[in-house]
Design a protein around this motif. Structure first.
Motif, mmCIF file in Angstrom:
data_model
loop_
_atom_site.group_PDB
_atom_site.id
_atom_site.type_symbol
_atom_site.label_atom_id
_atom_site.label_comp_id
_atom_site.label_asym_id
_atom_site.label_seq_id
_atom_site.Cartn_x
_atom_site.Cartn_y
_atom_site.Cartn_z
ATOM 1 N N ASP A 1 -68.640 38.191 -3.008
ATOM 2 C CA ASP A 1 -68.342 36.927 -3.685
ATOM 3 C C ASP A 1 -67.891 37.164 -5.117
ATOM 4 N N ASN A 2 -67.174 36.183 -5.663
ATOM 5 C CA ASN A 2 -66.588 36.324 -6.993
ATOM 6 C C ASN A 2 -67.601 36.193 -8.132
ATOM 7 N N LEU A 3 -68.860 35.893 -7.821
ATOM 8 C CA LEU A 3 -69.895 35.800 -8.849
ATOM 9 C C LEU A 3 -70.710 37.086 -8.971
ATOM 10 N N ASP A 4 -70.436 38.041 -8.115
ATOM 11 C CA ASP A 4 -71.143 39.318 -8.137
ATOM 12 C C ASP A 4 -70.664 40.142 -9.339
ATOM 13 N N LYS A 5 -71.569 40.484 -10.235
ATOM 14 C CA LYS A 5 -71.214 41.244 -11.431
ATOM 15 C C LYS A 5 -70.757 42.665 -11.114
ATOM 16 N N THR A 6 -71.061 43.125 -9.899
ATOM 17 C CA THR A 6 -70.673 44.495 -9.513
ATOM 18 C C THR A 6 -69.433 44.518 -8.622
ATOM 19 N N ILE A 7 -68.741 43.391 -8.506
ATOM 20 C CA ILE A 7 -67.655 43.288 -7.530
ATOM 21 C C ILE A 7 -66.520 44.276 -7.820
ATOM 22 N N ASN A 8 -66.272 44.577 -9.089
ATOM 23 C CA ASN A 8 -65.197 45.525 -9.415
ATOM 24 C C ASN A 8 -65.511 46.934 -8.926
ATOM 25 N N LYS A 9 -66.799 47.274 -8.884
ATOM 26 C CA LYS A 9 -67.195 48.576 -8.350
ATOM 27 C C LYS A 9 -66.947 48.628 -6.847
ATOM 28 N N LYS B 1 -64.573 46.903 -5.389
ATOM 29 C CA LYS B 1 -63.110 46.976 -5.292
ATOM 30 C C LYS B 1 -62.611 48.407 -5.435
ATOM 31 N N LYS B 2 -63.144 49.085 -6.423
ATOM 32 C CA LYS B 2 -62.701 50.457 -6.703
ATOM 33 C C LYS B 2 -62.984 51.379 -5.530
ATOM 34 N N LYS B 3 -64.120 51.183 -4.893
ATOM 35 C CA LYS B 3 -64.542 52.093 -3.816
ATOM 36 C C LYS B 3 -63.952 51.707 -2.464
ATOM 37 N N HIS B 4 -63.854 50.405 -2.186
ATOM 38 C CA HIS B 4 -63.507 49.979 -0.819
ATOM 39 C C HIS B 4 -62.126 49.345 -0.692
ATOM 40 N N LYS B 5 -61.490 49.018 -1.800
ATOM 41 C CA LYS B 5 -60.096 48.564 -1.829
ATOM 42 C C LYS B 5 -59.808 47.465 -0.795
ATOM 43 N N ASP B 6 -58.906 47.746 0.173
ATOM 44 C CA ASP B 6 -58.466 46.716 1.119
ATOM 45 C C ASP B 6 -59.543 46.286 2.113
ATOM 46 N N ARG B 7 -60.606 47.074 2.208
ATOM 47 C CA ARG B 7 -61.704 46.685 3.108
ATOM 48 C C ARG B 7 -62.500 45.504 2.548
ATOM 49 N N LEU B 8 -62.384 45.267 1.250
ATOM 50 C CA LEU B 8 -63.184 44.232 0.598
ATOM 51 C C LEU B 8 -62.466 42.886 0.619
ATOM 52 N N ILE B 9 -63.176 41.858 1.045
ATOM 53 C CA ILE B 9 -62.683 40.479 1.009
ATOM 54 C C ILE B 9 -63.601 39.683 0.085
ATOM 55 N N ILE B 10 -63.008 38.996 -0.909
ATOM 56 C CA ILE B 10 -63.800 38.255 -1.892
ATOM 57 C C ILE B 10 -63.582 36.759 -1.682
ATOM 58 N N PHE B 11 -64.681 36.006 -1.596
ATOM 59 C CA PHE B 11 -64.569 34.553 -1.459
ATOM 60 C C PHE B 11 -65.132 33.863 -2.695
ATOM 61 N N ASP B 12 -64.726 32.618 -2.876
ATOM 62 C CA ASP B 12 -65.175 31.809 -4.011
ATOM 63 C C ASP B 12 -66.520 31.182 -3.654
#
Length: 282
Positions: free
Chosen positions: A37-45, A47-58
């Protein structure tokens, strides 16, 4: 299995998604997506590790579409991601899918070929998923779950271990389909609340005892929902289910020496039952 995938709900634990690693180690070769989710403070980490496998929702938008069962505005829950996965699966043209948490250490067989109870590491999850999916497609069951290691407390003398039966519940792992949608309800304990609430209306939620998952011990690893459980305790967690199903759920205790608050389902009051043919009017 082009229209099949596993969706793993993630939040606050980017250093190691145990379930992803376990799935690959134990022979699953298909599609895996991480749902954050877009409120997760660690979401960029993530993204960096999982790239296209990661889906982010609002998450705030998802909150407005869900029945959380309270007015706290607390967004710490897997309720929102679990329900959002049905929408994401449609967008990805995935018809059949598993919803999973991020903390599975192992998938185990619970019986050998002669139905002797034990514990053996699954080596080919592709075969397991294919077999279960073939069965699921032939039924009208809403969802099927694997057992949890806690279902077998007591080992071979456990009631489930002795009977090798299907249980009328579904927790933690959910085999689902976009053609059989349902909504989880309640911010905490949403799996229990949902299978009892929808089960009372005739929907089928099953757990198979043949395969079980072994998880990270609750409240031992930071992130996920650990902070939520530590803050509110298990009484509030269990009371969500009671609010939705007061005629069939009560607050109780589990454990032997170190007891804790938990829910108890009175199944005779919870779901429709099949009446024996001998009672049919003549």
């Amino acid at each position: 299995m082009n229209d099949f995938a596993v969706f793993i709900m993630v939040h606050g634990r980017p250093e190691k998604v145990l379930t992803y690693e376990t799935l690959r180690k134990q022979g699953y070769t298909g599609k895996i997506y991480l749902v954050g989710d877009n409120l997760d403070k660690t979401i960029n980490k993530y993204k960096k590790k999982h790239k296209d496998r990661l889906i982010i929702f609002d998450k705030k938008k998802a909150f407005l579409k869900n029945d959380s069962g309270d007015n706290t505005g607390d967004l710490r829950s897997t309720l929102y991601s679990a329900n959002e996965i049905f929408t994401i699966a449609k967008q990805k043209k995935i018809k059949w899918f598993f919803i999973m948490c991020d903390d599975y250490r192992m998938f185990e067989y619970r019986y050998d070929g002669n139905l002797n109870y034990g514990g053996w590491r699954v080596l080919n999850l592709d075969n397991i998923f294919n077999s279960l999916l073939n069965y699921y497609k032939k039924t009208n069951i809403k969802t099927i779950a694997f057992a949890q290691s806690g279902d077998f407390m007591g080992g071979e003398n456990n009631i489930l271990a002795k009977s090798c039966k299907v249980k009328r519940k579904a927790m933690n792992t959910f085999l689902c389909s976009t053609s059989r949608p349902f909504k989880f309800v309640g911010r905490m304990n949403e799996d229990v609340t949902t299978y009892v609430n929808l089960g009372s209306r005739g929907n089928l939620f099953f757990t198979i005892s043949n395969i079980s998952i072994y998880q990270q011990q609750t409240q031992k690893k930071s992130g996920g929902l650990t902070d939520l459980y530590l803050e509110y305790g298990t009484y509030v967690k269990s009371f969500f289910s009671l609010m939705y199903n007061p005629s069939s759920i009560r607050i109780s205790e589990i454990g032997y020496k170190n007891k804790r608050i938990h829910h108890t389902v009175k199944w005779k009051n919870a779901v429709p039952v099949i009446i024996d043919e001998r009672h049919k009017a003549k």
